[in-house]
Design a protein around this motif. Structure first.
Motif, PDB file in Angstrom:
ATOM      1  N   SER A  99      36.703 -67.979 -61.211  1.00  0.00           N
ATOM      2  CA  SER A  99      35.409 -67.549 -60.682  1.00  0.00           C
ATOM      3  C   SER A  99      34.330 -68.576 -60.986  1.00  0.00           C
ATOM      4  O   SER A  99      33.432 -68.816 -60.178  1.00  0.00           O
ATOM      5  CB  SER A  99      35.028 -66.191 -61.280  1.00  0.00           C
ATOM      6  N   LEU A 100      34.423 -69.180 -62.157  1.00  0.00           N
ATOM      7  CA  LEU A 100      33.463 -70.219 -62.503  1.00  0.00           C
ATOM      8  C   LEU A 100      33.561 -71.415 -61.570  1.00  0.00           C
ATOM      9  O   LEU A 100      32.562 -72.059 -61.251  1.00  0.00           O
ATOM     10  CB  LEU A 100      33.698 -70.669 -63.954  1.00  0.00           C
ATOM     11  N   LEU A 101      34.759 -71.720 -61.077  1.00  0.00           N
ATOM     12  CA  LEU A 101      34.979 -72.851 -60.176  1.00  0.00           C
ATOM     13  C   LEU A 101      34.777 -72.481 -58.721  1.00  0.00           C
ATOM     14  O   LEU A 101      35.034 -73.301 -57.827  1.00  0.00           O
ATOM     15  CB  LEU A 101      36.380 -73.414 -60.375  1.00  0.00           C
ATOM     16  N   GLY A 102      34.361 -71.242 -58.436  1.00  0.00           N
ATOM     17  CA  GLY A 102      34.063 -70.845 -57.070  1.00  0.00           C
ATOM     18  C   GLY A 102      35.218 -70.244 -56.309  1.00  0.00           C
ATOM     19  O   GLY A 102      35.130 -70.107 -55.078  1.00  0.00           O
ATOM     20  N   PHE A 103      36.301 -69.870 -56.992  1.00  0.00           N
ATOM     21  CA  PHE A 103      37.460 -69.285 -56.314  1.00  0.00           C
ATOM     22  C   PHE A 103      37.595 -67.789 -56.591  1.00  0.00           C
ATOM     23  O   PHE A 103      38.646 -67.212 -56.372  1.00  0.00           O
ATOM     24  CB  PHE A 103      38.744 -69.994 -56.756  1.00  0.00           C
ATOM     25  N   GLY A 104      36.552 -67.166 -57.100  1.00  0.00           N
ATOM     26  CA  GLY A 104      36.611 -65.736 -57.379  1.00  0.00           C
ATOM     27  C   GLY A 104      36.258 -64.901 -56.155  1.00  0.00           C
ATOM     28  O   GLY A 104      35.537 -65.349 -55.247  1.00  0.00           O
ATOM     29  N   GLU A 105      36.770 -63.692 -56.123  1.00  0.00           N
ATOM     30  CA  GLU A 105      36.499 -62.769 -55.037  1.00  0.00           C
ATOM     31  C   GLU A 105      35.421 -61.783 -55.466  1.00  0.00           C
ATOM     32  O   GLU A 105      35.316 -61.409 -56.635  1.00  0.00           O
ATOM     33  CB  GLU A 105      37.770 -62.020 -54.646  1.00  0.00           C
ATOM     34  N   GLY A 106      34.635 -61.306 -54.483  1.00  0.00           N
ATOM     35  CA  GLY A 106      33.565 -60.387 -54.801  1.00  0.00           C
ATOM     36  C   GLY A 106      34.036 -58.989 -55.139  1.00  0.00           C
ATOM     37  O   GLY A 106      33.366 -58.249 -55.861  1.00  0.00           O
ATOM     38  N   ASN A 107      35.207 -58.601 -54.645  1.00  0.00           N
ATOM     39  CA  ASN A 107      35.734 -57.245 -54.897  1.00  0.00           C
ATOM     40  C   ASN A 107      36.750 -57.226 -56.031  1.00  0.00           C
ATOM     41  O   ASN A 107      37.629 -56.366 -56.065  1.00  0.00           O
ATOM     42  CB  ASN A 107      36.371 -56.699 -53.628  1.00  0.00           C
ATOM     43  N   THR A 108      36.659 -58.165 -56.932  1.00  0.00           N
ATOM     44  CA  THR A 108      37.616 -58.228 -58.041  1.00  0.00           C
ATOM     45  C   THR A 108      37.588 -56.986 -58.923  1.00  0.00           C
ATOM     46  O   THR A 108      38.655 -56.491 -59.321  1.00  0.00           O
ATOM     47  CB  THR A 108      37.342 -59.489 -58.881  1.00  0.00           C
ATOM     48  N   PRO A 109      36.444 -56.397 -59.251  1.00  0.00           N
ATOM     49  CA  PRO A 109      36.459 -55.205 -60.122  1.00  0.00           C
ATOM     50  C   PRO A 109      36.952 -53.931 -59.450  1.00  0.00           C
ATOM     51  O   PRO A 109      37.038 -52.893 -60.118  1.00  0.00           O
ATOM     52  CB  PRO A 109      34.988 -55.063 -60.532  1.00  0.00           C
ATOM     53  N   ASN A 110      37.254 -53.958 -58.156  1.00  0.00           N
ATOM     54  CA  ASN A 110      37.709 -52.728 -57.481  1.00  0.00           C
ATOM     55  C   ASN A 110      39.045 -52.259 -58.031  1.00  0.00           C
ATOM     56  O   ASN A 110      39.877 -53.059 -58.492  1.00  0.00           O
ATOM     57  CB  ASN A 110      37.824 -52.962 -55.979  1.00  0.00           C
ATOM     58  N   LEU A 111      39.296 -50.932 -57.937  1.00  0.00           N
ATOM     59  CA  LEU A 111      40.528 -50.313 -58.414  1.00  0.00           C
ATOM     60  C   LEU A 111      41.249 -49.627 -57.264  1.00  0.00           C
ATOM     61  O   LEU A 111      40.623 -49.171 -56.292  1.00  0.00           O
ATOM     62  CB  LEU A 111      40.235 -49.289 -59.515  1.00  0.00           C
ATOM     63  N   ASN A 112      42.568 -49.565 -57.379  1.00  0.00           N
ATOM     64  CA  ASN A 112      43.394 -48.858 -56.399  1.00  0.00           C
ATOM     65  C   ASN A 112      43.494 -47.391 -56.825  1.00  0.00           C
ATOM     66  O   ASN A 112      44.160 -47.043 -57.790  1.00  0.00           O
ATOM     67  CB  ASN A 112      44.782 -49.514 -56.340  1.00  0.00           C
ATOM     68  N   ARG A 113      42.832 -46.535 -56.072  1.00  0.00           N
ATOM     69  CA  ARG A 113      42.759 -45.127 -56.461  1.00  0.00           C
ATOM     70  C   ARG A 113      44.071 -44.393 -56.274  1.00  0.00           C
ATOM     71  O   ARG A 113      44.287 -43.332 -56.873  1.00  0.00           O
ATOM     72  CB  ARG A 113      41.651 -44.431 -55.671  1.00  0.00           C
TER      73      ARG A 113
END
Length: 615
Positions: free
Chosen positions: A334-348
């Motif tokens: 994520s620091l290098l710009g390869f992180g996704e915005g929905n990373t904290p989402n959970l599979n319900r």
């Protein structure tokens, strides 16, 4: 190099170690170093440009090996005068290093199958020649580094970053090429012990010959002519899984070694002002990055632990935050710009591994996950990255403000490396003993033999002197015991003689001390006189400055008066010209002519007066 150059600049060496850049970059110091750098080749002063260095490298790669061979076999010829100057040694070193890089890259990338062919029964002679050249170069560089380590000592040697890079580079390349030589030979010998037939395309082939050994142009070959990849392979299983693959180790070592090798060629950059300043800026900014790396690691560990603890019960519901290592991996990317915005989402729909198994906690977990993840992005990217950019910009500006000093200091470090005495020829010719080295070794051996004989004679003489001295001591002691009165008189005379000598010596010391005191008093008096003269000189200087300022003010006032006078005269001229026009209209030509002469005199006076006010 001559012996005179061994300790030519001891103060400069100390200044380089203590990083006294102002002293090193002083014009007089640079003039002395430049004179020694171009010693023997004064014509090179006119070609002291980086472009000429780059143009001379191809010619040096052709002619310097020939000159090096001539030096090895005829070291007393005039070739020594050409190879011995520091500038020529630098050119020879650069050409040798570039040739070494070309051989290494070609041998590992372009001719990679060359190493495999060592396990075949019939190998191309070119393979042995090429591999021998590579190992000769590596051994030559290792020998050069060993000499530096022996001469400088381990502390001074590893204080230089370039020496550390050289050590790692040579270690990696030597390990890689050694494994490339050993692995195919060992594999071929192992397969030769097990005579196995391998049937491919209806043809039975003895497996004790490696598949790479077969002709590629043959119809029943094991390589595809389009892709140059084997259509049949043999797998080798290691007895224990923790034993690494030697071929993989070789590739990894070569990758690390070639990166350091190509980066190491930047040692010639200080020869140019632009590139040398860029290299100094890169080193300083890289140091800033290392300093801020500790703060980044601290932030990374704190947020990794926090997110790993928050998502510990949701390991089955997330594809990113599954344990500490996974969280750390995601945050780094994520620091290098390869992180996704929905990373904290959970599979319900996935199961929840919790004591309460409360499904309503998923929303709150996601909310806290987004908050922590966003705070990490803000702290690491917005704050730390901008702080790093600011620190790097400040460092770069500092280097640019002192670019001349920084560049000359870096260039002097490079020059002193080759000004110090060393072998005139570059690797791999330095591992070939020249006739001069053989003669010097023979002289040293003869000196050692003669010294051993001298030591034996000296030992015998010392034993004889010790025996004689012991005999004299015993004889004098026996005589003293026989005649105590005589002994007391002798002791008394000896004490008196010693006391007189001590008094005489004390008088001499007192005289020297008095002499020194006189000189010190003269020095103090001279210092006071100098201080008084300096005060008088400062007073005269202040008086002169004040007088000059008053003179400038006087000039300004006179100039303004002259300007006012000129303007007044010009107004009078304008009024007289208007009056002249009226006289001409009234046909009073004589009065108009006289008025014209008055106007001319007034203009000359207006032009003359401002200039005279400046004198």
């Amino acid at each position: 190099m001559t012996d005179e150059n061994t300790n030519s600049f001891p103060l400069l060496q100390v200044a380089l170690q203590m990083e006294q850049k102002k002293f090193v970059s002083h014009p007089k110091c640079q003039a002395q170093v430049s004179a020694l750098w171009f010693s023997g080749l004064t014509g090179m002063r006119h070609l002291n440009r980086f472009e000429f260095l780059l143009l001379s490298i191809p010619l040096g790669m052709i002619f310097l090996p020939i000159l090096s061979l001539v030096f090895i076999f005829v070291p007393w010829s005039k070739v020594t005068l050409l190879l011995n100057p520091p500038s020529t040694r630098f050119l020879s070193y650069t050409c040798s290093y570039i040739t070494f890089l070309c051989l290494v890259v070609l041998g590992k990338i372009q001719f990679s199958n060359m190493w495999v062919s060592l396990g075949c029964e019939h190998s191309d002679p070119f393979t042995y020649v090429f591999i021998t050249l590579i190992f000769m170069w590596i051994i030559g560089w290792i020998w050069e580094e060993m000499k530096q380590l022996f001469e400088q000592g381990a502390g001074n040697y590893f204080r230089s970053v370039w020496n550390i890079i050289d050590s790692l580079m040579l270690t990696f390349l030597l390990t890689s090429f050694t494994l490339d030589v050993v692995v195919p030979i060992r594999l071929q010998s192992s397969l030769a012990q097990h005579q196995i037939n391998f049937n491919v395309s209806g043809e039975e082939i003895n497996i004790n010959q490696l598949l790479f050994c077969y002709d590629v142009d043959n119809k029943n070959n094991y390589f595809s002519t389009e892709r140059q990849c084997p259509t049949a392979t043999i797998g080798v299983d290691w007895a224990t899984s923790w034993v690494p693959d030697p071929e993989l180790i070789s590739d990894i070592m070569f990758s690390a070694g070639i990166i350091l090798s190509i980066a190491r060629i930047s040692f010639i950059m200080p020869a140019n002002e632009t590139f040398g300043t860029m290299l100094v800026s890169f080193r300083r900014t890289f140091g800033d990055l290392v300093k801020l790396l500790a703060m980044f690691v601290l932030i990374l560990l704190s947020f990794s632990c926090g997110l790993a603890a928050l998502y510990a019960a949701h390991a089955c519901q997330t594809a990113h935050f599954q344990g500490f290592s996974a969280v750390t991996f995601v945050l780094i990317w994520s620091l290098l710009g390869f992180g996704e915005g929905n990373t904290p989402n959970l599979n319900r729909s996935a199961p929840l591994s919790s004591i309460t198994n409360n499904s309503s906690r998923i929303t709150l977990t996601e909310w806290f996950g987004y908050a922590i993840y966003g705070l990490y992005v803000f702290a690491a990217i917005v704050v730390l990255m901008n702080l790093l950019i600011a620190v790097m910009s400040n460092t770069f500006q500092e280097v640019q403000d002192e670019r001349d000093t920084e560049w000359k200091f870096s260039r002097t470090e490079l020059w002193m490396t080759f000004i110090e005495p060393g072998c005139p020829v570059a690797p791999p010719f330095n591992i070939i003993p020249s006739i001069q080295n053989i003669c010097e070794a023979w002289k040293k051996l003869c000196c050692l033999c003669s010294k051993s004989r001298c030591r034996t004679v000296k030992k015998q003489q010392s034993v004889i002197c010790a025996l004689i001295q012991r005999y004299i001591v015993h004889a004098s002691r026996a005589k003293l015991e026989d005649d105590e009165d005589v002994t007391e008189d002798r002791l008394r005379r000896l004490i008196e003689r010693t006391a007189s000598r001590l008094e005489k010596r004390l008088d001499e010391i007192t005289g020297h001390v008095q002499h020194v005191d006189d000189h010190v008093s003269h020095v103090d008096k001279g210092e006071r006189d100098i201080q008084q003269l300096q005060k008088e000189e400062m007073q005269r200087t202040n008086t002169l400055i004040k007088a000059q300022e008053e003179y400038i003010e006087l000039l300004k006032s006179k100039w303004k008066e002259g300007e006012r006078f000129r303007e007044q005269r010009l107004q009078e001229v304008m009024s007289m010209r208007a009056q002249r026009e009226r006289l001409l209209q009234q046909h009073m030509f004589e009065e108009a002519h006289r008025l014209e002469e008055v106007i001319t005199d007034t203009l000359e006076e207006a032009d003359y007066i401002p200039r005279t006010t400046l004198t």
